[in-house]
Design an enzyme around this catalytic site. Structure first.
Site, PDB file in Angstrom:
ATOM      1  N   ALA A 137      -0.295   0.474   0.511  1.00 34.47           N
ATOM      2  CA  ALA A 137       0.593   1.552   0.087  1.00 34.47           C
ATOM      3  C   ALA A 137       0.696   1.502  -1.426  1.00 34.47           C
ATOM      4  O   ALA A 137       0.397   0.485  -2.042  1.00 34.47           O
ATOM      5  CB  ALA A 137       1.960   1.361   0.722  1.00 34.47           C
ATOM      6  N   GLY A 160      -1.331  -1.410   3.966  1.00 29.56           N
ATOM      7  CA  GLY A 160      -1.545  -0.096   4.566  1.00 29.56           C
ATOM      8  C   GLY A 160      -3.025   0.250   4.678  1.00 29.56           C
ATOM      9  O   GLY A 160      -3.417   1.024   5.557  1.00 29.56           O
ATOM     10  N   GLU A 184      -4.123  -1.330   7.716  1.00 30.00           N
ATOM     11  CA  GLU A 184      -3.449  -0.644   8.826  1.00 30.00           C
ATOM     12  C   GLU A 184      -4.118   0.692   9.138  1.00 30.00           C
ATOM     13  O   GLU A 184      -4.152   1.124  10.297  1.00 30.00           O
ATOM     14  CB  GLU A 184      -1.961  -0.454   8.493  1.00 30.00           C
ATOM     15  CG  GLU A 184      -1.217  -1.795   8.487  1.00 30.00           C
ATOM     16  CD  GLU A 184       0.202  -1.664   7.996  1.00 30.00           C
ATOM     17  OE1 GLU A 184       0.380  -1.328   6.796  1.00 30.00           O
ATOM     18  OE2 GLU A 184       1.134  -1.872   8.783  1.00 30.00           O
ATOM     19  N   GLU A 203       1.856  -7.923   2.695  1.00 26.94           N
ATOM     20  CA  GLU A 203       3.173  -7.363   2.411  1.00 26.94           C
ATOM     21  C   GLU A 203       4.235  -8.436   2.195  1.00 26.94           C
ATOM     22  O   GLU A 203       5.181  -8.262   1.439  1.00 26.94           O
ATOM     23  CB  GLU A 203       3.618  -6.432   3.549  1.00 26.94           C
ATOM     24  CG  GLU A 203       2.931  -5.068   3.560  1.00 26.94           C
ATOM     25  CD  GLU A 203       1.595  -5.062   4.298  1.00 26.94           C
ATOM     26  OE1 GLU A 203       1.022  -6.139   4.539  1.00 26.94           O
ATOM     27  OE2 GLU A 203       1.117  -3.953   4.621  1.00 26.94           O
TER      28      GLU A 203
HETATM   29  N1  3HC Z   1       0.083   0.019  -5.444  1.00 29.30           N
HETATM   30  C1  3HC Z   1       0.133   0.425  -6.723  1.00 29.30           C
HETATM   31  N2  3HC Z   1      -0.595  -0.140  -7.707  1.00 29.30           N
HETATM   32  C2  3HC Z   1      -1.404  -1.142  -7.367  1.00 29.30           C
HETATM   33  C3  3HC Z   1      -1.498  -1.617  -6.056  1.00 29.30           C
HETATM   34  C4  3HC Z   1      -0.715  -0.987  -5.059  1.00 29.30           C
HETATM   35  N3  3HC Z   1      -0.777  -1.361  -3.789  1.00 29.30           N
HETATM   36  N4  3HC Z   1      -2.376  -2.642  -6.042  1.00 29.30           N
HETATM   37  C5  3HC Z   1      -2.820  -2.779  -7.291  1.00 29.30           C
HETATM   38  N5  3HC Z   1      -2.241  -1.872  -8.099  1.00 29.30           N
HETATM   39  C6  3HC Z   1      -2.489  -1.683  -9.531  1.00 29.30           C
HETATM   40  C7  3HC Z   1      -2.038  -2.867 -10.365  1.00 29.30           C
HETATM   41  O1  3HC Z   1      -0.694  -2.753 -10.720  1.00 29.30           O
HETATM   42  C8  3HC Z   1      -2.962  -2.788 -11.546  1.00 29.30           C
HETATM   43  O2  3HC Z   1      -2.462  -1.797 -12.394  1.00 29.30           O
HETATM   44  P1  3HC Z   1      -2.649  -1.924 -13.987  1.00 29.30           P
HETATM   45  O3  3HC Z   1      -4.128  -1.969 -14.199  1.00 29.30           O
HETATM   46  O4  3HC Z   1      -1.987  -0.717 -14.493  1.00 29.30           O
HETATM   47  O5  3HC Z   1      -1.969  -3.200 -14.351  1.00 29.30           O
HETATM   48  C9  3HC Z   1      -4.260  -2.260 -10.943  1.00 29.30           C
HETATM   49  O6  3HC Z   1      -3.888  -1.660  -9.693  1.00 29.30           O
HETATM   50  C10 3HC Z   1      -5.270  -3.325 -10.671  1.00 29.30           C
HETATM   51  O7  3HC Z   1      -4.658  -4.378  -9.945  1.00 29.30           O
HETATM   52  P2  3HC Z   1      -4.966  -5.902 -10.283  1.00 29.30           P
HETATM   53  O8  3HC Z   1      -4.844  -6.141 -11.738  1.00 29.30           O
HETATM   54  O9  3HC Z   1      -4.115  -6.705  -9.378  1.00 29.30           O
HETATM   55  O10 3HC Z   1      -6.502  -5.990  -9.896  1.00 29.30           O
HETATM   56  P3  3HC Z   1      -7.308  -7.102  -9.150  1.00 29.30           P
HETATM   57  O11 3HC Z   1      -8.684  -6.611  -9.054  1.00 29.30           O
HETATM   58  O12 3HC Z   1      -7.031  -8.440  -9.757  1.00 29.30           O
HETATM   59  O13 3HC Z   1      -6.691  -7.183  -7.660  1.00 29.30           O
HETATM   60  C11 3HC Z   1      -5.902  -6.329  -5.571  1.00 29.30           C
HETATM   61  C12 3HC Z   1      -6.835  -6.104  -6.791  1.00 29.30           C
HETATM   62  C13 3HC Z   1      -6.379  -7.542  -4.776  1.00 29.30           C
HETATM   63  C14 3HC Z   1      -5.975  -5.093  -4.723  1.00 29.30           C
HETATM   64  C15 3HC Z   1      -4.471  -6.585  -6.072  1.00 29.30           C
HETATM   65  O14 3HC Z   1      -4.113  -5.569  -6.969  1.00 29.30           O
HETATM   66  C16 3HC Z   1      -3.433  -6.633  -4.997  1.00 29.30           C
HETATM   67  O15 3HC Z   1      -3.266  -7.641  -4.365  1.00 29.30           O
HETATM   68  N6  3HC Z   1      -2.703  -5.497  -4.805  1.00 29.30           N
HETATM   69  C17 3HC Z   1      -1.594  -5.463  -3.903  1.00 29.30           C
HETATM   70  C18 3HC Z   1      -2.041  -5.327  -2.482  1.00 29.30           C
HETATM   71  C19 3HC Z   1      -0.852  -5.202  -1.573  1.00 29.30           C
HETATM   72  O16 3HC Z   1       0.126  -5.908  -1.698  1.00 29.30           O
HETATM   73  N7  3HC Z   1      -0.951  -4.287  -0.633  1.00 29.30           N
HETATM   74  C20 3HC Z   1       0.141  -4.065   0.273  1.00 29.30           C
HETATM   75  C21 3HC Z   1       1.041  -3.012  -0.305  1.00 29.30           C
HETATM   76  S1  3HC Z   1       2.477  -2.780   0.655  1.00 29.30           S
HETATM   77  C22 3HC Z   1       1.957  -1.881   1.956  1.00 29.30           C
HETATM   78  O17 3HC Z   1       0.794  -1.594   2.096  1.00 29.30           O
HETATM   79  C23 3HC Z   1       3.014  -1.455   2.891  1.00 29.30           C
HETATM   80  C24 3HC Z   1       2.411  -0.903   4.157  1.00 29.30           C
HETATM   81  O18 3HC Z   1       2.451  -1.924   5.133  1.00 29.30           O
HETATM   82  C25 3HC Z   1       3.196   0.258   4.681  1.00 29.30           C
END
Ligand code: 3HC
Length: 695
Positions: free
Chosen positions: A65, A106, A109, A129
């Site tokens: 998400a 997500g 998912e 998450e």
């Molecule tokens: N939402 C919004 N922005 C995100 C994002 C997300 N899910 N994931 C990454 N970004 C952004 C970062 O803030 C960063 O922005 P910036 O360049 O402006 O600083 C950019 O994307 C790149 O991210 P990273 O610097 O972390 O890049 P990496 O290549 O090192 O890592 C990644 C990539 C492994 C995808 C890492 O970003 C990550 O772990 N992201 C989070 C993943 C996550 O937690 N997903 C679950 C979200 S909650 C959800 O899905 C709820 C659902 O169950 C309903």
């Protein structure tokens, strides 16, 4: 090609419709992406194709998400995501998710609603998450255990770990691996085969066999909770994740489990812990951004690193570089400590569970020793000094380095608080001098304070930040100030902890309050672990502090079986009557009476001066932004991430409340509690700590 919207296209390859998302940087499920998916699947569903492939452009499949939407009006996963999932799952033609990069949260998912998943070997999948204080809120907790089973699902949702594609294939999460770089072709071929072979349209939601196997076995959950109690302490999200998997097993239907997931997700989303953890996610990424050092600043190549000092610190630092294939040479003054240091490095590798024997040999082989700086450092690109904290010694070393090292070599000190401008002043190249403050044990601790001195060149900063990332550290750029950001703030807590004990609180009271707050241990337990005699000199000790007396009695911490606490043979601590008596004697000598101190006062006196010090650090321009201070404290000092960091916590409490308490304490206890001018001002202006600007 049909353009569905600005981030989605629909193309046709024979009988297969291909929906492609392209929403940099990580194809997060923003409103636009959800709309693209919805309209894309609608169009593909209505076409005369026989199968549908969902694939992403850029570095990754959907990484989850869009976290930046959470907490915003209309944010979080909306009905349209569930609509997309329903459309995929109920599609009368096979839907194949084609995964590269990371399918997270997500993203996974969504993929779990495809009938099949094809991935390249380098891909990873996971439900992370929990790290955001959340749980998978789009059916993940209900679908995952239906594929991988309850135990594996519990592990994945509570650890958030990213599972490599090969392992995911073995677990049944992925159905086929495609050749690296040929994902689209692989997924389309799979889709054609699915049509030709009339493969069933697998709906994960209907797969109940693995849940049946766990029915009537509540011990699975009880054991899991017990085994992980320490790891989960203080966090709300792991328990909510476990409850969801329990609901998957015990609910009468998929929908019932899903409703429970939604209920628990909503609760976490509204809570302070997830707000703090989501804040922290962005804080960590923000710390990489240095306003006057743009991303395209040139980098100095670092192929060989020199380290001065083969002690615990020098050795730990060396391992970081060897781990990523960078050659290291360590210099010591004498053979014996050099041999000991190199032997310790080998032992550390052999003990670590991650490195295989051949890997250990490779890494150890990258680290050599020398007794001569002149010999060893002629060709290094970076040298890090890690000797004991004496300005005269450091100045002597930097004078020599200036003479030895090649032009352009970065000269770094690992000092934990000495003035780096003064160190740089003895060289003719202060632009090449920087602080790289590693935390002990340096091969384990994530934090790296990168200290910018007055003349440090921008490319030296850019190189250090990049190098930190390469060796797996979380770097924060700070300025020269005694103790830098971390230790300067720590000194506030330490001072108050010591004062509290002289007023009547026992060390274990202070430790308990801070432990319950979420720190891994309190300051006195920490001192016992580190050794009370660090920095203590027997000849100079005059019994002036409680520590002096304890050390004089040979109560030097865990290693001597006693310190502030008494320890049994398994190093279990118990409050010590000896320490208690020493404390009471000190209080009696001061002519004061011990008083009963509430837990609330202990907490406020330890924590609020830290927040205030953070404000002063920003005032002085020694940190770039409040969130950088939080990143330092979460990674270097065990601040519980579910409380965001001292600055975020200050805002959770309310800056006005922190200020009022500081004033109250100042009135009764003096200027240790003098509020920072900017704290007064921001409260007067009705602003938050997060609004403060630093360097
Ligand atoms: N939402 C919004 N922005 C995100 C994002 C997300 N899910 N994931 C990454 N970004 C952004 C970062 O803030 C960063 O922005 P910036 O360049 O402006 O600083 C950019 O994307 C790149 O991210 P990273 O610097 O972390 O890049 P990496 O290549 O090192 O890592 C990644 C990539 C492994 C995808 C890492 O970003 C990550 O772990 N992201 C989070 C993943 C996550 O937690 N997903 C679950 C979200 S909650 C959800 O899905 C709820 C659902 O169950 C309903």
């Amino acid at each position: 090609m049909t353009e569905i919207n600005s981030v989605t296209t629909l193309t046709r390859d024979g009988d297969v419709d291909v929906i492609t998302l392209n929403s940099p940087p990580v194809n997060a499920l923003s409103a636009k992406v959800r709309e693209g998916l919805f309209e894309g699947f609608k169009a593909a569903g209505a076409s005369d194709s026989k199968a549908i492939v969902l694939i992403c452009e850029g570095r990754t499949f959907i990484a989850g998400a869009d976290i930046s939407e959470f907490g915003a009006p209309g944010g979080a996963p909306t009905a349209s995501l569930f609509d997309v999932q329903n459309m995929m799952e109920n599609s009368p033609k096979p839907v194949i998710a084609a995964i590269h990069g990371t399918a997270l949260g997500g993203g996974l998912e969504v993929a779990l609603c495809a009938h099949y998943r094809v991935a390249v070997p380098s891909a990873k999948v996971g439900l992370p998450e929990v790290a955001l204080g959340l749980l998978p809120g789009a059916g993940g907790t209900q679908r995952l255990p239906r594929i991988v089973g309850v135990e594996a699902a519990l592990d994945m949702v509570t650890s958030g770990r990213h599972v490599p594609a090969k392992q995911a294939l073995a677990m049944g999460l992925v159905d086929e691996l495609a050749e690296e770089g040929k994902l689209k072709e692989g997924a389309i071929a799979f889709a054609n085969r699915a049509v030709a072979e009339n493969k069933p349209l697998v709906k994960v939601r209907d797969n109940n066999a693995k849940l049946e196997a766990a029915k009537g076995k509540p011990e699975i959950f009880a054991d899991f909770r017990k085994a992980n109690a320490r790891k989960f302490r203080g966090f709300e999200a792991p328990e909510a994740n476990i409850k969801c998997i329990e609901a998957a097993v015990n609910s009468a239907s998929f929908e019932e489990g899903l409703a429970e997931e939604r209920r628990l997700f909503g609760g976490l989303m509204m809570g302070q812990q997830s707000a703090a953890q989501r804040y922290y996610f962005f804080a960590e990424r923000q710390a990489n951004k240095i306003p006057d050092v743009p991303d395209d600043t040139p980098i100095r190549p670092i192929k060989k690193v020199g380290i001065i000092g083969a002690g615990t610190m020098g050795g730990g630092i060396a391992m970081n570089f060897a781990n990523v294939g960078i050659q290291v040479v360590i210099v010591e003054q004498q053979q014996e400590p050099l041999d000991r240091g190199l032997a310790t490095i080998r032992k550390n590798y052999e003990r670590s569970r991650t490195a295989k024997p051949e890997e250990t040999e490779k890494r150890v082989g990258l680290i050599t020793g020398s007794l001569s700086m002149e010999e060893a450092f002629k060709d290094v690109d970076l040298v890090i000094e890690a000797v004991f904290e004496r300005m005269d010694v450091k100045k002597d070393i930097f004078t020599r380095l200036d003479a030895i090292c090649k032009p352009g070599a970065i000269l770094a000190t690992n000092t934990s608080g000495l003035n780096i401008d003064e160190i740089a002043s003895v060289t003719k190249r202060p632009q090449d001098v920087i602080g790289l403050h590693f935390f002990s044990p340096a091969n384990v601790m994530k934090l790296l304070e990168i200290v910018r001195a007055d003349h440090t060149a921008k490319d030296v900063i850019a190189t250090s930040m990049k190098l930190a990332k390469q060796i797996g550290k979380i770097a924060v750029l700070v300025g020269v100030t005694p103790g830098f950001v971390g230790n300067r703030i720590l000194a506030q807590r330490q001072r108050e902890a010591n004062k509290l004990v002289l007023e009547g609180a026992m060390p274990w009271d202070v430790d308990r309050v801070l432990y319950d707050f979420g720190f891994p241990m309190g300051p006195f337990a920490m001192s016992d672990l580190a050794g009370l005699d660090i920095g203590w000199v027997k000849e100079k000790s005059k019994g002036e502090t409680i520590r002096d007396v304890l050390c004089e009695m040979d109560r030097r911490g865990q290693k001597t079986g006693a310190g502030y606490y008494d320890y049994d043979e398994n190093r279990n601590a118990k409050p010590s009557p000896v320490t208690e008596k020493i404390i009471h004697d000190f209080i009696a000598k001061s002519g004061r009476n011990p008083r009963k101190i509430s837990d609330e006062e202990i907490l406020e006196r330890c924590i609020y001066p830290m927040i205030n010090e953070g404000v002063k650090i920003l005032e002085e321009g020694k940190a770039i932004r409040p969130s950088d201070i939080d990143v330092v404290w979460v990674n270097g000092y065990g601040w519980p991430v579910y409380r965001g960091g001292p600055m975020h916590y200050g805002d959770q409490i309310g800056a006005d409340k922190v200020l009022a308490k500081m004033k109250e304490f100042q009135g009764s206890m003096g200027d240790d509690f003098k509020p920072a001018a900017s704290l007064e001002k921001l409260v007067a202006d009705g602003k938050k700590l997060a609004d403060l600007k630093g360097a």
